[in-house]
Design an enzyme around this catalytic site. Structure first.
Site, PDB file in Angstrom:
ATOM      1  N   LYS A 169       0.871  -1.176   0.000  1.00  0.00           N
ATOM      2  CA  LYS A 169       0.000   0.000   0.000  1.00  0.00           C
ATOM      3  C   LYS A 169       0.906   1.225   0.000  1.00  0.00           C
ATOM      4  O   LYS A 169       1.481   1.602   1.015  1.00  0.00           O
ATOM      5  CB  LYS A 169      -0.931   0.037   1.225  1.00  0.00           C
ATOM      6  CG  LYS A 169      -2.065   1.038   0.973  1.00  0.00           C
ATOM      7  CD  LYS A 169      -2.497   1.823   2.172  1.00  0.00           C
ATOM      8  CE  LYS A 169      -1.637   2.926   2.624  1.00  0.00           C
ATOM      9  NZ  LYS A 169      -1.561   4.124   1.763  1.00  0.00           N
ATOM     10  N   GLU A 242      10.097   1.744  10.155  1.00  0.00           N
ATOM     11  CA  GLU A 242      11.111   2.718   9.723  1.00  0.00           C
ATOM     12  C   GLU A 242      10.480   4.092   9.869  1.00  0.00           C
ATOM     13  O   GLU A 242       9.653   4.486   9.041  1.00  0.00           O
ATOM     14  CB  GLU A 242      11.502   2.475   8.259  1.00  0.00           C
ATOM     15  CG  GLU A 242      12.209   1.153   7.998  1.00  0.00           C
ATOM     16  CD  GLU A 242      13.665   1.162   8.428  1.00  0.00           C
ATOM     17  OE1 GLU A 242      14.117   2.159   9.024  1.00  0.00           O
ATOM     18  OE2 GLU A 242      14.345   0.163   8.179  1.00  0.00           O
ATOM     19  N   CYS A 276      14.143  11.137   5.350  1.00  0.00           N
ATOM     20  CA  CYS A 276      14.224  10.715   6.754  1.00  0.00           C
ATOM     21  C   CYS A 276      15.641  10.892   7.274  1.00  0.00           C
ATOM     22  O   CYS A 276      15.852  11.094   8.454  1.00  0.00           O
ATOM     23  CB  CYS A 276      13.770   9.271   6.895  1.00  0.00           C
ATOM     24  SG  CYS A 276      14.701   8.134   5.852  1.00  0.00           S
ATOM     25  N   GLU A 374      10.851  16.736  14.006  1.00  0.00           N
ATOM     26  CA  GLU A 374      11.191  16.559  12.594  1.00  0.00           C
ATOM     27  C   GLU A 374      10.553  17.681  11.764  1.00  0.00           C
ATOM     28  O   GLU A 374       9.333  17.862  11.783  1.00  0.00           O
ATOM     29  CB  GLU A 374      10.684  15.194  12.120  1.00  0.00           C
ATOM     30  CG  GLU A 374      11.248  14.792  10.781  1.00  0.00           C
ATOM     31  CD  GLU A 374      10.703  13.444  10.311  1.00  0.00           C
ATOM     32  OE1 GLU A 374       9.497  13.190  10.447  1.00  0.00           O
ATOM     33  OE2 GLU A 374      11.501  12.644   9.790  1.00  0.00           O
TER      34      GLU A 374
HETATM   35  P1  NAD Z   1       2.644   8.808   7.239  1.00  0.00           P
HETATM   36  O1  NAD Z   1       2.884   8.133   8.535  1.00  0.00           O
HETATM   37  O2  NAD Z   1       1.662   9.906   7.178  1.00  0.00           O
HETATM   38  O3  NAD Z   1       2.160   7.747   6.132  1.00  0.00           O
HETATM   39  C1  NAD Z   1       2.947   6.624   5.791  1.00  0.00           C
HETATM   40  C2  NAD Z   1       2.025   5.554   5.218  1.00  0.00           C
HETATM   41  O4  NAD Z   1       1.156   5.077   6.239  1.00  0.00           O
HETATM   42  C3  NAD Z   1       1.125   6.028   4.082  1.00  0.00           C
HETATM   43  O5  NAD Z   1       1.061   5.026   3.098  1.00  0.00           O
HETATM   44  C4  NAD Z   1      -0.212   6.200   4.776  1.00  0.00           C
HETATM   45  O6  NAD Z   1      -1.324   6.060   3.911  1.00  0.00           O
HETATM   46  C5  NAD Z   1      -0.185   5.054   5.769  1.00  0.00           C
HETATM   47  N1  NAD Z   1      -1.080   5.208   6.926  1.00  0.00           N
HETATM   48  C6  NAD Z   1      -1.545   6.342   7.484  1.00  0.00           C
HETATM   49  N2  NAD Z   1      -2.321   6.054   8.549  1.00  0.00           N
HETATM   50  C7  NAD Z   1      -2.340   4.699   8.667  1.00  0.00           C
HETATM   51  C8  NAD Z   1      -2.943   3.796   9.580  1.00  0.00           C
HETATM   52  N3  NAD Z   1      -3.692   4.224  10.590  1.00  0.00           N
HETATM   53  N4  NAD Z   1      -2.729   2.484   9.408  1.00  0.00           N
HETATM   54  C9  NAD Z   1      -1.945   2.027   8.409  1.00  0.00           C
HETATM   55  N5  NAD Z   1      -1.350   2.831   7.501  1.00  0.00           N
HETATM   56  C10 NAD Z   1      -1.536   4.161   7.635  1.00  0.00           C
HETATM   57  O7  NAD Z   1       4.071   9.273   6.715  1.00  0.00           O
HETATM   58  P2  NAD Z   1       4.405  10.122   5.407  1.00  0.00           P
HETATM   59  O8  NAD Z   1       3.994  11.533   5.623  1.00  0.00           O
HETATM   60  O9  NAD Z   1       3.896   9.401   4.203  1.00  0.00           O
HETATM   61  O10 NAD Z   1       5.991  10.019   5.373  1.00  0.00           O
HETATM   62  C11 NAD Z   1       6.843  10.919   6.030  1.00  0.00           C
HETATM   63  C12 NAD Z   1       7.416  10.284   7.274  1.00  0.00           C
HETATM   64  O11 NAD Z   1       8.056   9.061   6.951  1.00  0.00           O
HETATM   65  C13 NAD Z   1       8.485  11.137   7.924  1.00  0.00           C
HETATM   66  O12 NAD Z   1       8.301  11.133   9.306  1.00  0.00           O
HETATM   67  C14 NAD Z   1       9.775  10.432   7.551  1.00  0.00           C
HETATM   68  O13 NAD Z   1      10.842  10.659   8.431  1.00  0.00           O
HETATM   69  C15 NAD Z   1       9.339   9.024   7.554  1.00  0.00           C
HETATM   70  N6  NAD Z   1      10.241   8.218   6.752  1.00  0.00           N
HETATM   71  C16 NAD Z   1      11.053   7.342   7.382  1.00  0.00           C
HETATM   72  C17 NAD Z   1      11.960   6.596   6.648  1.00  0.00           C
HETATM   73  C18 NAD Z   1      12.874   5.609   7.302  1.00  0.00           C
HETATM   74  O14 NAD Z   1      13.428   4.795   6.586  1.00  0.00           O
HETATM   75  N7  NAD Z   1      13.077   5.646   8.599  1.00  0.00           N
HETATM   76  C19 NAD Z   1      12.023   6.756   5.269  1.00  0.00           C
HETATM   77  C20 NAD Z   1      11.169   7.676   4.662  1.00  0.00           C
HETATM   78  C21 NAD Z   1      10.273   8.398   5.406  1.00  0.00           C
END
Ligand code: NAD
Length: 522
Positions: A169, A242, A276, A374
């Site tokens: 997803k 992650e 990230c 962040e």
């Molecule tokens: P997000 O948490 O808003 O969304 C990530 C994913 O989770 C999306 O696909 C979203 O649709 C899904 N999601 C949202 N609510 C959910 C739920 N209740 N249950 C299951 N899935 C759900 O994050 P984002 O805004 O897409 O990404 C940015 C964040 O990701 C930043 O905090 C960044 O640091 C982090 N990030 C971490 C890494 C890493 O490797 N550590 C890499 C890239 C991004």
């Protein structure tokens, strides 16, 4: 706490963040659609495991060739929905995936080979122990928008080579890159049921957790990660999380200011700061602070901000309005507490809806929001430190622990500091690029997450370990079976033999235990 799985009939709209242009619309997958995809993947998985490593790797090799041939096309799709410059899409997404495939082509045979497990305990010497790595079945992947191709693709390839099927997803903001990944894999010969993409918002991700997946690999924010961990706990579903970062950059007084300032500017503004592993806070030793800030400001002013499709662009737009608001909040809070905006600090509305000027902040204190939460935007806050111990303390004084960097001409000093920083990765004299090292594990500690992706540690997350134990003396009763009354003296003698400090008492124990075991009947 269960996550709501009822899904309203909503639309996912892929739009270009540089222009606002709508690229494509999709119906959101509902819980039933997600479950059906997982059921198909479950049914397809045994055959995919059965085909064996050689055929699975043949698909990966073909995929690698296709991706290399179509790299410009794929990079443009990534740019169209995520905003980053095409050069960056090639470097930080496509190259990363091509090299991840190279790593898997080299390593998977050895990784999946049954591994003998010799026993040190003399009592179990007559047993052959082996480790067998088994796939989980269906791996669920939930991915973010900031690296919409390389994050799901590296995880997908690792899950596939180990014999899993998958349901991905992707972020609702960037579904097109995930669909492109699927179409390349299908063209490379992957059965469609083995890798499926379900498009939807958070509830579709929540439905994935409650389906029949065997493990979830989640990449995203800390808040969503916490909700996912809670939902997964009710099913005892293993998860890799992650999550976010607040990566510190420590610049020591002996660093090359020109090199370190270029590293800081790239590390803070790559992908418009939406990485990230971005440099999110910068600590510079006091006596080079002024020179360092001047160099950063001068280099930041030279960056060309614009549409990522334009080859001249260095920094693209942010993904959406919500991201801009976070950046504005952090910059405003820092300003109100005395920070100086050395360059940037404003939206660039003339360029399009989501542009923010790359921003350098000086006179920062460690307590400001911009140093603690962040930001995930093009902001480089810089402050001072006086001693190595203080730099380490400041770097570690954070809820996060994803990555960090130390900059110095003295590698030994840099490594000494690196060892004391609590982060999943610490780089000396570079930042961010660790994500492109296919052998290196990627992941964090503290609020930055649980588990690892990439490299051998990433492969380990895709399998569970079976211990196979085969007794070589099938006609022999074991001395540890009942009854204890008959064997306790023998056990004691054996312990003396194996763990006695002196040779004499050890030999005496061995003779005693052999003598007593010899007469054993039960
Ligand atoms: P997000 O948490 O808003 O969304 C990530 C994913 O989770 C999306 O696909 C979203 O649709 C899904 N999601 C949202 N609510 C959910 C739920 N209740 N249950 C299951 N899935 C759900 O994050 P984002 O805004 O897409 O990404 C940015 C964040 O990701 C930043 O905090 C960044 O640091 C982090 N990030 C971490 C890494 C890493 O490797 N550590 C890499 C890239 C991004």
């Amino acid at each position: 706490m269960a996550i709501e799985t009822k899904v309203a009939a909503r639309k996912v709209v892929a739009a270009n963040p540089a222009t606002g242009e709508v690229l494509r619309e999709f119906d959101c997958a509902d819980a039933t659609g997600v479950k059906e995809a997982v059921d198909r993947a479950l049914a397809a998985q045994p055959a995919w495991q059965e085909v064996g490593v050689r055929k699975r790797l043949a698909v990966i090799e073909k995929f690698q060739q296709l991706l290399n041939q179509r790299k410009q096309h794929v990079a443009r799709i990534i740019t169209s929905e995520a905003g980053k410059p095409v050069a960056e899409a090639l470097l930080t997404e496509i190259l990363v995936v091509l090299d991840a495939a190279r790593f898997l082509l080299q390593e998977t045979y050895g990784f999946l080979r049954e591994q003998p497990l010799p026993h040190g305990n003399l009592a179990t010497k007559a047993k052959s122990g082996r480790l067998i790595r088994e796939p989980y079945g269906v791996i669920g992947i939930i991915s973010p928008w900031n690296y919409p191709f390389s994050i799901p693709a590296t995880e997908t390839l690792a899950a596939l080579v180990t014999g899993n099927s998958l349901v991905l997803k992707p972020s609702e903001l960037t579904p097109l890159s995930a669909l492109e990944l699927a179409s390349l894999l299908y063209e490379a010969g992957l059965p469609e049921a083995v890798f499926q993409v379900v498009i939807g918002e958070g509830p579709a991700g929540a439905a994935l957790i409650e389906s029949g997946i065997g493990k979830l690999i989640f990449t995203g924010s800390v808040g969503t990660g916490q909700r996912i961990a809670q939902a997964a706990a009710t099913r005892l579903l293993p998860v890799v999380l992650e999550l976010g970062g607040k990566d510190p950059m420590i610049v020591l007084e002996d660093a090359d200011v020109d090199v370190a300032s270029s590293g800081a500017v790239w590390g803070a503004f790559v992908n418009a700061g939406q990485a990230c592993l971005s440099v999110e806070r910068c600590y510079v030793q006091r006596n080079i602070y002024d020179a360092f800030v001047v160099a950063c400001v001068e280099k930041t002013k030279r960056l060309r901000v614009g549409n990522g499709a334009d080859p001249a662009t260095d920094v693209g737009p942010l993904i959406r309005e919500r991201q801009l608001r976070t950046v504005e909040q952090h910059v405003a809070e820092a300003r109100s507490r005395g920070a100086r905006v050395m360059t940037g600090g404003e939206r660039l509305t003339s360029l399009g809806p989501n542009f923010y000027a790359p921003t350098v902040l000086a006179d920062i204190t460690h307590e400001m929001l911009v140093m603690r939460e962040e930001t995930f935007g093009p902001v480089l806050p810089i402050t001072t430190f006086d001693s190595d111990a203080e730099a380490i303390r400041l770097a570690n004084d954070s809820d996060y622990g994803l990555a960090a960097s130390v900059w110095t001409r003295d590698r030994m000093r840099g490594e000494k500091i690196a060892r004391q920083i609590k982060a999943g990765t610490v780089m000396v004299n570079d930042a961010v690029s660790c994500f492109g090292i296919s052998e290196a594990p990627h992941g964090g500690v503290k609020a930055s997450g649980i588990g690892r992706t990439h490299g051998r540690f990433g492969l380990e997350e895709m399998v569970w370990v079976k211990y196979l134990d085969s007794d070589l003396l099938s006609g022999t009763k074991k001395p540890w079976w009942y009854s204890y009354g008959d064997s306790s003296a023998a056990i004691e003698g054996f312990l003396d033999f194996q763990f006695a400090r002196g040779i004499t008492s050890g030999l005496r124990g061995a003779i005693r235990s052999l003598y007593l075991l010899h007469g054993r009947k039960l």
